[in-house]
Structures are given as C-alpha cells and as structure tokens.
Design a protein around this motif. Structure first.
Motif, PDB file in Angstrom:
ATOM      1  N   ARG A   1      -9.343  -5.996   8.515  1.00 18.36           N
ATOM      2  CA  ARG A   1     -10.289  -3.936   8.189  1.00 18.36           C
ATOM      3  C   ARG A   1     -10.675  -3.780   6.882  1.00 18.36           C
ATOM      4  N   ALA A   2     -12.190  -3.496   6.447  1.00 17.64           N
ATOM      5  CA  ALA A   2     -12.503  -2.954   5.459  1.00 17.64           C
ATOM      6  C   ALA A   2     -11.040  -2.057   5.214  1.00 17.64           C
ATOM      7  N   GLU A   3     -10.337  -0.580   6.119  1.00 18.32           N
ATOM      8  CA  GLU A   3      -9.947  -0.338   5.267  1.00 18.32           C
ATOM      9  C   GLU A   3      -8.676  -0.799   4.638  1.00 18.32           C
ATOM     10  N   TYR A   4      -8.488  -1.260   4.602  1.00 14.19           N
ATOM     11  CA  TYR A   4      -7.171  -2.335   4.089  1.00 14.19           C
ATOM     12  C   TYR A   4      -7.631  -3.311   2.686  1.00 14.19           C
ATOM     13  N   PRO A   5      -7.831  -2.645   2.070  1.00 18.53           N
ATOM     14  CA  PRO A   5      -8.768  -3.684   0.841  1.00 18.53           C
ATOM     15  C   PRO A   5      -7.654  -3.804  -0.180  1.00 18.53           C
TER      16      PRO A   5
ATOM     17  N   CYS B   1      -0.466   3.303   6.412  1.00 15.84           N
ATOM     18  CA  CYS B   1       0.207   4.358   5.548  1.00 15.84           C
ATOM     19  C   CYS B   1       1.206   4.932   6.875  1.00 15.84           C
TER      20      CYS B   1
ATOM     21  N   GLN C   1     -17.896   2.417   9.979  1.00 19.77           N
ATOM     22  CA  GLN C   1     -18.225   2.898   8.287  1.00 19.77           C
ATOM     23  C   GLN C   1     -19.011   2.154   7.344  1.00 19.77           C
TER      24      GLN C   1
ATOM     25  N   LEU D   1      -4.846   4.370   8.672  1.00 22.54           N
ATOM     26  CA  LEU D   1      -4.658   3.320   7.114  1.00 22.54           C
ATOM     27  C   LEU D   1      -4.161   3.147   6.765  1.00 22.54           C
TER      28      LEU D   1
ATOM     29  N   ALA E   1     -14.561  -8.801   6.220  1.00 22.36           N
ATOM     30  CA  ALA E   1     -14.081  -8.193   6.678  1.00 22.36           C
ATOM     31  C   ALA E   1     -15.469  -7.477   7.492  1.00 22.36           C
ATOM     32  N   GLY E   2     -14.212  -6.454   8.590  1.00 21.24           N
ATOM     33  CA  GLY E   2     -14.110  -5.753   9.471  1.00 21.24           C
ATOM     34  C   GLY E   2     -15.049  -4.765   9.072  1.00 21.24           C
TER      35      GLY E   2
ATOM     36  N   SER F   1       1.122  -1.097   0.234  1.00 17.41           N
ATOM     37  CA  SER F   1      -0.137   0.106   0.129  1.00 17.41           C
ATOM     38  C   SER F   1       1.064   1.080  -0.170  1.00 17.41           C
TER      39      SER F   1
ATOM     40  N   GLN G   1     -22.909  -3.968   3.909  1.00 15.78           N
ATOM     41  CA  GLN G   1     -21.436  -3.687   3.382  1.00 15.78           C
ATOM     42  C   GLN G   1     -22.035  -3.409   2.272  1.00 15.78           C
TER      43      GLN G   1
ATOM     44  N   MET H   1      -7.090   8.943   1.614  1.00 13.21           N
ATOM     45  CA  MET H   1      -6.877   8.467   0.649  1.00 13.21           C
ATOM     46  C   MET H   1      -8.117   9.214  -0.231  1.00 13.21           C
TER      47      MET H   1
ATOM     48  N   ARG I   1      -0.605  -5.208   8.240  1.00  9.97           N
ATOM     49  CA  ARG I   1      -1.347  -5.041   6.327  1.00  9.97           C
ATOM     50  C   ARG I   1      -0.080  -5.490   5.812  1.00  9.97           C
TER      51      ARG I   1
END
Lengths: 606, 172
Positions: free
Chosen positions: A235-239, B138, B80, B136, A275-276, A9, B43, B146, A192
């Motif tokens: 986590r859903a933030e980690y596509p 990073c 989310q 995130l 996915a969270g 990422s 979702q 993002m 991640r």
C-alpha cells in the motif's frame, strides 16, 4: 550497553522519533560507549514509545511511555543512577501479556534492527532459505509446508502448500511469486508491522516459495537456471514500510541472498516493490494482478486460478505478508513443530490487531484455538474505561458489547459468544471470519446499526462496480441503513435487508461482494433488538445516532453552575444560577457539548 | 502522414497551469514500452505536481500511447489519484474501524469547522485540504490523521486544532 528505540509507524506517531534523537544526542555528548539503534513494533502499541536497554551486566530493562523526562531518566540510568527510572519501567502485568503470546510471524518484531541485515542473520535468519536452496528439493519444501498445515493468513485460509504445488506443476517459462501487502482491511495492521519490523522474514519466505515453485535446475537438468520473479504489492499509505523493505532488499542483494545465483547455487531470484494506489478490492488476487498490470483493479472469474494463469498469464503464487513470514520458521523448526501449535483444524499462530475500545491495544500473536475472551481480557486488559470526572457520582462503567472480526467481510461477535475458539471453522459458524486478523472491540456506546452502516459505506465506496448486485445492491442496503439511523426506518426494513443481502451474496463474482452483507447479517442476527429499537421505538440505546438522541438535564444532579448554558453553541439551555437547568429540545442540535463539559454527570442522553 | 499537434498544444496548456512536463520526461522514457507501468507513471506525476489535471493525463496518454479513456479510467479507480489540486498541507484523516469507533466523525467535524471547507476542498489561503482515507494502520492510536509523512495519534478536538495552528504558524 545497548539502547534500542521502537520506531514503527505507531511508535513514531507516539513520539519515538524525538526520544531517539534525544537519546542518541545525549549518549554521544556524554561519551558513553553505547550504540543507540532502532527496532520495529513489539506490538504493545499502548505503551509506545518503548526503549529497550541492555546493560553491561546482562540485565535487560524495558522502558515504556518514554517522553523527554523519561529519556533523561534513562540517560541517568545509563550513567549508573537508576533512581528515576521506576516510573518508566514496564509493569509486570504488561510484560506477562507479551510473554503470554507465541510468536512466530512477529518473532523478531521489536527485537532486532529492521534496517540491519546482520541482526536478522544473527537471529538465525536466512538459514532456512539457504537450507532449502542447497539441501532440499522443491518437492520436499512443499511437503514440509503441507505437514505444517500452514493456511493463508490473508483471509480465505486456503492451504498454502496447495497453491504452491499448483503453481509448481503449471507449465510456464517464468513464474511469479507475489506478496499481497495491500492491507486494506480497516482495523488491521499486522502486515505493516512485519514489513516495518522484520522485512527480511518476508523476503526469506518469498525466496523459499520461489525456490519451491519455480526451481527447475539441479542434478538432472544441470545448468538450467529457473526463472522466477518476486513482487511485493504494498500500500502507498505505508511509506515507512516501503522504505524499510527497499533497504532490506538492497542489503539482501549485496549479501548474495537475492539476485543471480543466490547462496552460490544455480538458483536466481529477485524481488521488486510495486506501490498500490489505494483500492480495497486489490486484496482479491485477480484484482491485484490486474492492478500490477497497470489496469483498473477489477477481479475476474476463476478458474483459471492465478497458479495456472496469473500475472501476464504466467503461473503466479500470491500469499500475504504474514503467510510468508511464517515460512522461514517452519523450515527451520520443521513442519511438525508448527503443526504441534494450535488445534486439529487450524495450525500455528495468528496475529491479531486488537483495537477499538480496548484498554491495551496492539498486535497480539496467539496459537490458534485460544478463545476471543482470552485475547481480549488476557492480553488486551478488557474494555477501556472513560476517565472519571472528579466531582461526579456514579461514574459510567463501560461493558463489552461485541468484537468485530474480519473487517468489512466479517461480522460482529456478541459478548455471549466470547468463548468461541479462534479457528477458521468455529468463527465462520458465528457469521464472522478470521479475515486478516482485525479484532475491533466495541463497548455499549457503539451502535451496532451504525457499525453495519459504517462497513457497508466502506464496501460501497470500494466496490469496483463490475457486478450489478454488489454495485447497486449494496447501495440500496446502505440507503436503508441510513434511514434507520436517521429515525426514518420502516416496518419490514429488516426483512428487506436480509433478502437483499442474500441476493448480493449470490450475485457477486468476488469475495468483496459475496461477503459485503456479512456485517449487516451478523448484527441483525445478534442485535436484532437494536434494529427494532431504531425502527419502532425510534431509539438508539448506544446514544450514537444523533437524530435519535435527546439530551436531558437531571434536576437532582444539576447544581446550576451555568457552565453548559455558557458552552451551548445554540443558546438553548435555560436556568438561573444555582438552580437546575433545562434544555429547550426544539432548538437542540444534539452536539453533546453540554454532556462533555458537565462536571456532575447531570446531562444524560436519552 | 502529417504529425499530430496534440502534444505541443498540451504542453502549452500545461505551462499555464505551471506544470513543467520536462520533469516527467525521465520517468516516461524509463517506462517506454514497459507494459503495466501506467500506475507507476501516474504516481510519479502526482508526486511531482501534486495532482493530475486533465491536460496532463492527455499528455501522458499521447506520450505512452495508452488511450486517454484508459488513463482516465485508472485515475478515477484508485483513491490515491486526484484531478484537483490540494492545499500545501494535505491532511489524511483515517476512517478505519478503530478510528470510527473512537470518534473520527467528531474530528472530521472539527476539521470542517476550523478550516471552513468540505472534504477535498482547499482553504482560501491555499494551506490545507483534508481527505478521508481508509485505514492508515495506526489503529492503537486512533483516531489518527497523517499530514505529510507525520502521523498524529489519539486526537481530540482540542489537539487537532492545536496541530493545525502550529502548522499554520510555521508558515508565517
């Protein structure tokens, strides 16, 4: 020849995607016999985008901070003209930083293609799981993990073998092997990196755990196939991590390493991804289970522990990504080899996410027992210094103030304790914790009161609301910190904070509430003077709390260039051309623009 | 027993919001009777429609048999899920520790000033919404935001504005 582009990422954010398409396009166009592949993050995030090239003569070269020009230089080098590559080769110092580390969990990260199972197998992958399933009894596997001394890497540091054994001995028709990849600690990203860079290591670790916990077949009960199911809560933030893991699961299934009768034995196991939906508290195992069941992620009282009654009331084992990623190595090299690394009290290695005001941020894996100083200065290159302004005299030099470890549940370790060894117990004694491995470095521009406020704001938002002390007590503490940062602190606030903190620790059910006051307590313990400066002297020495800053222009340094007066959004700077300027304080909104634009360091925060 | 008309009424209301529940039906059918799948259904719905209006929640409740209170409870628990629509470009501004230390607050100020909206609001042209999010991951590129699937790192006030301008220009 082979070209590998680091596409984690962070690499992608630094432009690795463009570099990859440039190189693969150009290589194809030039008709070179040279595959261009991808790999995960090697950990040296400050050098991204990184390109590895293996030349035909066996030489390996690492190119760093590659841009369009760098890609052209690499292409030229591939064609035999290495004249331009020098500017992009990795400096020796950075190379030794990578070699300084001992890599177990990150062993393959940045080296193999995470989207290609053959590269993982080529690196010795899936040998450990095959050995377990074919040659070892589940009890032997647990014994090996016990010998290794592996503890949970998610934060609590609980011995892994104990949980495994408890789940094994609990009766239940089906058992669940759950991976906690809900990496919620702000400032930590090792999970991640492992999923993006080496997803098969996680899968293999889970296969071994599943076998050790759930296998009931074998010689005595031949034909009795055990029932185990794996779930990765990510986590859903980690596509990207989800995509790579899905791909890896599919490849493992195709090769017979997951699914029915894996490795041709009577043991069956498969893994699915959940996915969270974004809740820090779901890092707590009972909350995670509630979330998996489709409920609000609220923790419940333990016991019963998940090993006894977990997901759908069945025995469940939960470990985090890094813990599972260590397991294949342990089986391959033996528990003794793992136990030989580290110290008497803490075995193996730990991955840290080195971030904040650090010169060389990234992921670092070091043996337990190294000191914080070795990590921050040895690998991280010390504090990041601000760019020097061309005309200025006496540029500012930043000093390390504290290192925050353990995220919202941890604490700030001051500079004078940098020689503390990295071990569960010694860190605990400082008031911080190992946590999941976030290591945020702070310099003298970071206000410690503001830092405490930041973490408390985070826990207030993330508190599930079940326990009164956590829900309301943290809110009250945040209000006190807010007023201290606003210059409205009162005498007795520090004592009130300490008292409330103790109440919250005592009155909360889960680790989130019990540890929420830690950032406040450690900053009071080591930086009480900063609190007092805020409350009594109404000063923020780090010049971070806006209501407490006063900007002044030095009459000696100011050349009267008028730049600050022109840029001031509220026109509150007065002065004639070529004579010193002055800020009219009552109108100043403290935006700091004058300080940013001054080329002579004449504007100072007081 | 007379059949309740709720579902039909919901569908009509949702039509007014331009939400075609037909798109969600395969997902609902797949998870019928599978306990613990509420979050996955939500979702999927949010991926399809961008947000989860109250009427959609009632529809999901009616279709799955999960009480509306529980559906709403889950939606409001997790960050989310959102019950209000967002702009075409949804900016996720990282508020992790590393980003905080490296000036995420200044970037938020820039976003607020440049877009003229507060967190969670849509710009007048429907193009942008920004939300503060937890880490995130990073951190070494902090401060980070993002947009869509793309991560932008080492942000400054200037580069943030440049990115937004570039995105807006693409639309014209």
């Amino acid at each position: 020849m082979k070209v590998t582009v680091g596409k984690g990422s962070c690499g992608i954010a630094a432009g690795a995607g463009e570099v990859y398409s440039m190189l693969s396009g150009a290589v194809a166009e030039a008709g070179l016999n040279c595959p261009v592949t991808v790999t995960g993050c090697i950990g040296a995030c400050y050098l991204e985008p990184i390109v590895n090239v293996e030349y035909d003569d066996g030489q390996k070269r690492i190119y760093v901070k590659v841009d369009a020009d760098g890609a052209a230089a690499i292409l030229a080098a591939l064609k035999g003209d290495a004249s331009r590559e020098n500017g992009y080769l990795i400096p020796n110092e950075d190379l030794s930083n990578i070699n300084f580390q001992t890599r177990i969990a990150l062993k393959n990260c940045g080296l193999i293609d995470p989207e290609n199972i053959d590269e993982y197998i080529g690196a010795g992958g899936y040998k450990a799981s095959e050995k377990c399933v074919k040659e070892m009894l589940p009890e032997q596997v647990i014994e090996e993990i016990k010998i290794s001394g592996l503890c949970g890497r998610g934060g609590a540091g609980f011995p892994a073998w104990f949980k495994w054994n408890a789940a094994r001995t609990s009766p239940g028709g089906i058992k669940y092997i759950i991976c906690n990849a809900d990496e919620g600690d702000p400032g930590a990203f090792m999970d991640r990196a492992v999923i993006e860079g080496d997803p098969h290591a996680l899968i293999e670790g889970m296969i071994i755990a599943a076998y050790a916990i759930g296998y009931t077949g074998g010689a005595e009960n031949s034909g009795v196939s055990s029932k185990t199911e794996g779930i990765v809560y990510v986590r859903a933030e980690y596509p990207l991590a989800i995509v790579r893991l899905e791909n890896a699961l599919k490849q493992a299934r195709d090769k017979g390493m997951l699914g029915e009768n894996i490795f041709g034995t009577d043991f069956s196991f498969d893994i699915r991804i959940k996915a969270g939906a974004g809740a820090f508290v779901c890092g707590e195992e009972t909350a995670l289970i509630a979330s998996l069941e489709g409920e609000r992620g609220m923790p419940r009282l333990k016991p019963p522990f998940p090993a006894q009654r977990g997901y759908w009331q069945k025995p469940s084992n939960i470990n985090n990504v890094e813990t599972y990623a260590n397991v294949p190595w342990i089986i391959r090299n033996g528990g003794m080899a793992f136990a030989a690394i580290g110290t008497e009290n803490a075995k193996g290695t730990k991955v840290f996410a080195l971030t904040g005001k650090i010169a060389k941020g990234g992921l670092v894996e070091v043996p337990m027992g190294r000191t914080i100083r070795e990590v921050v200065y040895g690998v991280g290159g010390g504090i990041k210094q601000p760019p020097v302004k061309a005309n200025a005299q006496g540029g500012e030099v930043r000093k390390l103030k504290a290192v925050q470890m353990g995220g919202p549940s941890g604490g700030c370790i001051p500079a004078e304790l940098l020689d503390t060894k990295i071990e569960y117990k010694t860190l605990m004694a400082t008031g911080a914790i190992m946590g999941s491995g976030g290591m945020v470095v702070m310099d003298d521009t970071t206000c410690m009161v503001d830092m405490a406020r930041y973490f408390l704001d985070f826990t207030c938002k993330e508190s599930c609301g079940k326990c009164t002390h956590c829900r309301i007590g943290n809110r009250r503490m945040l209000e006190i910190l807010d007023r201290i940062c606003d210059g409205k602190g009162r005498d007795g606030d520090i004592e009130l904070l300490t008292e409330l903190a103790q109440e919250i620790k005592d009155g909360s059910l889960c680790a989130l509430g019990q540890s929420a006051p830690n950032p406040v307590l450690t900053t009071i313990r080591y930086f009480r003077n900063e609190y007092e400066d805020h409350i009594i002297n109404k000063k923020c020495t780090a010049h971070s709390c806006k209501p407490l800053i006063k900007y002044v222009i030095s009459t000696e340094k100011c050349t009267g260039c008028t730049l600050c007066a022109k840029k001031c959004p509220v026109n509150t700077i007065e002065g004639e051309l070529k004579s010193p300027h002055k800020i009219i304080q009552q109108n100043c909104i403290k935006c700091g623009k004058c300080k940013d634009v001054c080329r002579f360091n004449a504007v100072m925060a007081d | 027993m007379e059949k309740c008309n709720c579902t039909k009424r919901q569908t009509e209301k949702l039509k007014e919001l331009n939400i075609d529940v037909g798109l969600l039906r395969p997902c609902l059918e797949k998870y019928t009777g599978v306990s613990g799948s509420l979050i996955t259904v939500l979702q999927t719905a949010q991926d399809l429609y961008g947000y989860l209006p109250a009427d959609l929640l009632l529809y999901i409740s009616a279709m799955t048999g999960i009480p509306p209170a529980k559906v709403y409870g889950v939606v409001t628990f997790y960050t989310q899920f959102r019950t209000e629509p967002v702009g075409k470009h949804h900016i996720l501004l990282c508020q992790g520790t590393a980003c905080h230390v490296n000036g995420a607050a200044g970037i938020e100020e820039t976003l607020r000033e440049y877009l003229g909206v507060n967190e969670g609001e849509i710009t007048a042209d429907g193009m942008f919404t920004y939300s503060n999010v937890a880490c995130l991951g990073c951190c070494s590129l902090s401060p980070v935001m993002m947009i869509g699937d793309k991560t932008y790192g080492t942000l400054t006030k200037e580069s943030t504005v440049a990115i937004l301008k570039q995105l807006a220009a693409k639309e014209v």
